[in-house]
Scaffold this motif. Structure first.
Motif, PDB file in Angstrom:
ATOM      1  N   GLU A  43       0.814  -1.208   0.000  1.00 45.30           N
ATOM      2  CA  GLU A  43       0.000   0.000   0.000  1.00 45.30           C
ATOM      3  C   GLU A  43       0.854   1.267   0.000  1.00 45.30           C
ATOM      4  N   ASP A  44       1.944   1.281   0.766  1.00 47.09           N
ATOM      5  CA  ASP A  44       2.824   2.451   0.751  1.00 47.09           C
ATOM      6  C   ASP A  44       3.406   2.678  -0.642  1.00 47.09           C
ATOM      7  N   GLY A  45       3.845   1.597  -1.282  1.00 49.25           N
ATOM      8  CA  GLY A  45       4.423   1.702  -2.613  1.00 49.25           C
ATOM      9  C   GLY A  45       3.414   2.177  -3.640  1.00 49.25           C
ATOM     10  N   ILE A  46       2.163   1.752  -3.509  1.00 56.85           N
ATOM     11  CA  ILE A  46       1.120   2.185  -4.448  1.00 56.85           C
ATOM     12  C   ILE A  46       0.915   3.694  -4.343  1.00 56.85           C
ATOM     13  N   VAL A  47       0.879   4.212  -3.121  1.00 56.71           N
ATOM     14  CA  VAL A  47       0.721   5.659  -2.950  1.00 56.71           C
ATOM     15  C   VAL A  47       1.910   6.401  -3.556  1.00 56.71           C
ATOM     16  N   THR A  48       3.123   5.901  -3.334  1.00 58.81           N
ATOM     17  CA  THR A  48       4.302   6.527  -3.931  1.00 58.81           C
ATOM     18  C   THR A  48       4.239   6.490  -5.453  1.00 58.81           C
ATOM     19  N   LEU A  49       3.828   5.361  -6.022  1.00 58.58           N
ATOM     20  CA  LEU A  49       3.717   5.241  -7.475  1.00 58.58           C
ATOM     21  C   LEU A  49       2.683   6.216  -8.031  1.00 58.58           C
ATOM     22  N   ALA A  50       1.515   6.284  -7.396  1.00 62.07           N
ATOM     23  CA  ALA A  50       0.477   7.209  -7.857  1.00 62.07           C
ATOM     24  C   ALA A  50       0.956   8.655  -7.735  1.00 62.07           C
ATOM     25  N   GLN A  51       1.652   8.977  -6.640  1.00 63.81           N
ATOM     26  CA  GLN A  51       2.199  10.330  -6.488  1.00 63.81           C
ATOM     27  C   GLN A  51       3.228  10.626  -7.577  1.00 63.81           C
ATOM     28  N   LEU A  52       4.086   9.653  -7.866  1.00 63.48           N
ATOM     29  CA  LEU A  52       5.138   9.865  -8.858  1.00 63.48           C
ATOM     30  C   LEU A  52       4.551  10.170 -10.231  1.00 63.48           C
ATOM     31  N   VAL A  53       3.654   9.317 -10.704  1.00 65.06           N
ATOM     32  CA  VAL A  53       3.068   9.519 -12.037  1.00 65.06           C
ATOM     33  C   VAL A  53       2.276  10.827 -12.078  1.00 65.06           C
ATOM     34  N   SER A  54       1.531  11.098 -11.014  1.00 66.88           N
ATOM     35  CA  SER A  54       0.711  12.316 -10.972  1.00 66.88           C
ATOM     36  C   SER A  54       1.584  13.558 -10.913  1.00 66.88           C
ATOM     37  N   PHE A  55       2.650  13.514 -10.104  1.00 63.36           N
ATOM     38  CA  PHE A  55       3.578  14.640 -10.036  1.00 63.36           C
ATOM     39  C   PHE A  55       4.224  14.914 -11.393  1.00 63.36           C
ATOM     40  N   LEU A  56       4.630  13.864 -12.095  1.00 67.59           N
ATOM     41  CA  LEU A  56       5.248  14.052 -13.406  1.00 67.59           C
ATOM     42  C   LEU A  56       4.293  14.735 -14.375  1.00 67.59           C
ATOM     43  N   ASN A  57       3.003  14.449 -14.263  1.00 68.95           N
ATOM     44  CA  ASN A  57       2.021  15.131 -15.101  1.00 68.95           C
ATOM     45  C   ASN A  57       1.991  16.627 -14.804  1.00 68.95           C
ATOM     46  N   PHE A  58       2.232  16.988 -13.554  1.00 66.59           N
ATOM     47  CA  PHE A  58       2.355  18.401 -13.187  1.00 66.59           C
ATOM     48  C   PHE A  58       3.676  18.986 -13.680  1.00 66.59           C
ATOM     49  N   GLN A  59       4.769  18.337 -13.320  1.00 68.92           N
ATOM     50  CA  GLN A  59       6.097  18.871 -13.617  1.00 68.92           C
ATOM     51  C   GLN A  59       6.304  19.102 -15.116  1.00 68.92           C
ATOM     52  N   ILE A  60       5.934  18.109 -15.914  1.00 66.64           N
ATOM     53  CA  ILE A  60       6.172  18.207 -17.355  1.00 66.64           C
ATOM     54  C   ILE A  60       5.217  19.197 -18.001  1.00 66.64           C
ATOM     55  N   ARG A  61       3.980  19.257 -17.508  1.00 64.07           N
ATOM     56  CA  ARG A  61       3.039  20.211 -18.089  1.00 64.07           C
ATOM     57  C   ARG A  61       3.435  21.647 -17.779  1.00 64.07           C
ATOM     58  N   ILE A  62       3.839  21.908 -16.554  1.00 62.47           N
ATOM     59  CA  ILE A  62       4.178  23.301 -16.248  1.00 62.47           C
ATOM     60  C   ILE A  62       5.470  23.710 -16.955  1.00 62.47           C
ATOM     61  N   SER A  63       6.405  22.783 -17.113  1.00 62.84           N
ATOM     62  CA  SER A  63       7.623  23.127 -17.856  1.00 62.84           C
ATOM     63  C   SER A  63       7.305  23.356 -19.329  1.00 62.84           C
ATOM     64  N   THR A  64       6.367  22.600 -19.889  1.00 63.18           N
ATOM     65  CA  THR A  64       5.917  22.836 -21.267  1.00 63.18           C
ATOM     66  C   THR A  64       5.292  24.219 -21.399  1.00 63.18           C
ATOM     67  N   GLY A  65       4.445  24.575 -20.435  1.00 67.37           N
ATOM     68  CA  GLY A  65       3.802  25.878 -20.469  1.00 67.37           C
ATOM     69  C   GLY A  65       4.796  27.012 -20.335  1.00 67.37           C
ATOM     70  N   LEU A  66       5.772  26.856 -19.456  1.00 64.73           N
ATOM     71  CA  LEU A  66       6.779  27.894 -19.278  1.00 64.73           C
ATOM     72  C   LEU A  66       7.643  28.056 -20.529  1.00 64.73           C
ATOM     73  N   ALA A  67       7.964  26.933 -21.177  1.00 63.81           N
ATOM     74  CA  ALA A  67       8.735  27.011 -22.418  1.00 63.81           C
ATOM     75  C   ALA A  67       7.951  27.758 -23.490  1.00 63.81           C
ATOM     76  N   ALA A  68       6.640  27.504 -23.565  1.00 65.46           N
ATOM     77  CA  ALA A  68       5.805  28.230 -24.534  1.00 65.46           C
ATOM     78  C   ALA A  68       5.760  29.709 -24.196  1.00 65.46           C
ATOM     79  N   LEU A  69       5.697  30.026 -22.906  1.00 64.91           N
ATOM     80  CA  LEU A  69       5.675  31.421 -22.483  1.00 64.91           C
ATOM     81  C   LEU A  69       6.975  32.125 -22.870  1.00 64.91           C
ATOM     82  N   ALA A  70       8.072  31.402 -22.744  1.00 64.67           N
ATOM     83  CA  ALA A  70       9.373  31.977 -23.087  1.00 64.67           C
ATOM     84  C   ALA A  70       9.496  32.263 -24.577  1.00 64.67           C
ATOM     85  N   HIS A  71       8.795  31.509 -25.410  1.00 68.03           N
ATOM     86  CA  HIS A  71       8.966  31.631 -26.855  1.00 68.03           C
ATOM     87  C   HIS A  71       7.759  32.262 -27.550  1.00 68.03           C
ATOM     88  N   ALA A  72       6.784  32.722 -26.774  1.00 67.48           N
ATOM     89  CA  ALA A  72       5.598  33.306 -27.393  1.00 67.48           C
ATOM     90  C   ALA A  72       5.929  34.662 -28.002  1.00 67.48           C
TER      91      ALA A  72
END
Length: 445
Positions: free
Chosen positions: A172-201
């Motif tokens: 159960e602990d590992g499942i929570v860590t896995l769900a946090q990891l995948v979910s966090f990456l969806n945040f991290q990569i999306r915001i970095s994509t948005g910031l890159a677009a902002l830099a080049h707009a």
């Protein structure tokens, strides 16, 4: 350590955008701490560094983020060269499948409510073969299948998916860590994509590109593959017994609504009386000890604490930047598109409280995102469009969305708030959808 979001976005230290990110210093710092808690923990416990890096490289590849994919692939190569090659092969196959369906972007998924069936979108599923399982091992193989589901099919998550993880050897602990990891990456990569677009707009808006939004399709092969996954999940449920809760009599919501929903977990949270000092500290607010969602996330206290502090700064730091109503609007738009009825209920209610525009907010809930409905306010329309583009998988946010936001009067600091709110709910939605489900609260509950 270098700030990873800046690294992925191509933003140098002391760049004007880096200075604007410092207006949300706690969010910036704790996004970095989230990376450290999930990718570089002092004690990896039951989830090895190899498995964390493999899941991250695979997730980045599916999100169409080559800089992030290579960053995590490099970490994985240092841990396990054979696993790195297998991840590359799996990505090639998965991306070929996605490319063959380029007219339909994710998020895919099937709503449990028949009232929302017209919005169901079928898409490819990942089921690893024996060769891949042999190289990766059953634990990581199950983790990658879960990551694929959570990334592309967030609203398809069911208790059976957690049963499959338990049957493969995750706890159960590992499942929570896995769900946090995948979910966090969806945040991290999306915001970095948005910031890159902002830099080049460009300073002035160009013609907007048409975003491809999820639409229904036949998807017979994908449906058959999903049935196979469901069958395996049913068998796993019988194997793991009472470790997964299924709630056959739960009062499930039928439509998106403002407020009135609770949430129940599929695996056991930490009992309130058993919370350690570190877990209690990670809750930030003592009252959250009564909430099963936060007690479940407390199974990985370092990740929970960093996530909560990121959340608070993005949404409640009102010293400058985007209005509170618009922040909640961005969260609602992301939640509506991902299919998270619980998050949409909470944040649409807050958008109404902040704006007083209940009927307009309800219109956003009643119509599928992408229907191009006019909310009667150019600013709100631009925030919803940008949030939806960032939520699509792979995300479709680009410089023309930045230009559209600037045209309605937003400064670049305000735009960073839009990005933060929408990206954060691609984190929150996936946790809510993968670890439990909403229920309609009865009077007095």
């Amino acid at each position: 350590m270098a700030d990873i979001i800046n690294l992925l976005a191509g933003i140098a230290t002391k760049d004007p955008l880096d200075a604007l990110r410092d207006h949300r210093a706690q969010a910036k710092e704790n996004a970095q701490r989230s990376f450290e808690a999930l990718l570089e923990p002092a004690d990896p416990r039951g989830v090895s560094f190899r498995d964390r890096y493999a899941v991250s490289a695979f997730t980045a590849g599916l999100l169409g983020a080559p800089v992030a994919e290579e960053f995590y692939r490099d970490l994985l190569r240092d841990e396990d060269e054979a696993a790195s090659w297998t991840i590359a092969e799996l990505l090639d196959d998965a991306l070929l499948e996605l490319d063959s369906r380029s007219s339909v972007r994710g998020p895919y998924g099937t709503f449990e409510s028949a009232a929302l069936a017209e919005e169901n979108v079928t898409g490819p599923w990942l089921s690893l073969g024996e060769k891949s399982i042999e190289v990766l091992g059953p634990l990581l193989a199950a983790g990658l299948e879960f990551a694929h589901m959570l990334l592309l099919h967030p609203r398809d998550a069911r208790p059976e998916h957690l049963a499959l993880l338990l049957a493969a050897g995750w706890d159960e602990d590992g499942i929570v860590t896995l769900a946090q990891l995948v979910s966090f990456l969806n945040f991290q990569i999306r915001i970095s994509t948005g910031l890159a677009a902002l830099a080049h707009a460009p300073a002035a808006a160009g013609p907007p590109a048409a975003d491809e939004v999820p639409s229904t399709d036949d998807g017979a092969a994908a449906s058959a593959q999903h049935s196979l996954v469901s069958s395996k999940g049913g068998e796993a449920l019988e194997t793991v017994g009472e470790r997964v809760s299924t709630y056959p009599d739960l009062a499930r919501p039928e439509l998106f609504q403002q407020s009135g929903l609770g949430w129940v977990p599929w695996i056991a949270p930490v009992a309130e009386s058993d919370l350690s000092d570190a877990q209690s500290d990670a809750l930030i607010e003592a009252g959250r000890a009564k909430n099963p969602y936060f007690r479940l996330l407390a199974r990985d206290p370092a990740a929970l604490k960093a996530r909560t502090l990121t959340d608070f700064d993005i949404f409640f730091n009102t010293t400058d930047g985007l209005g509170r109503a618009e922040r909640e609007l961005a969260a609602t738009a992301a939640s509506r598109l991902n299919g998270c009825l619980f998050c949409a209920s909470i944040h649409s209610h807050r958008a109404t409280e902040e704006s007083g525009r209940r009927e307009v907010v309800q219109r956003l809930l009643d119509e599928p995102i992408g229907a191009k409905s006019d909310l009667g306010d150019p600013l709100w329309n631009a925030v919803v469009d940008a949030s939806a583009a960032l939520t699509l998988t792979p995300q479709a946010f680009g410089p023309h969305h930045v230009s559209a936001l600037r045209e309605v009067g937003l400064e670049d600091g305000d735009i960073i708030d839009v990005l933060g709110c929408a990206a954060f709910f691609n984190w929150a939605n996936r946790l809510m959808l993968s670890l439990g489900e909403p229920e309609v609260l009865m009077p007095g509950k």
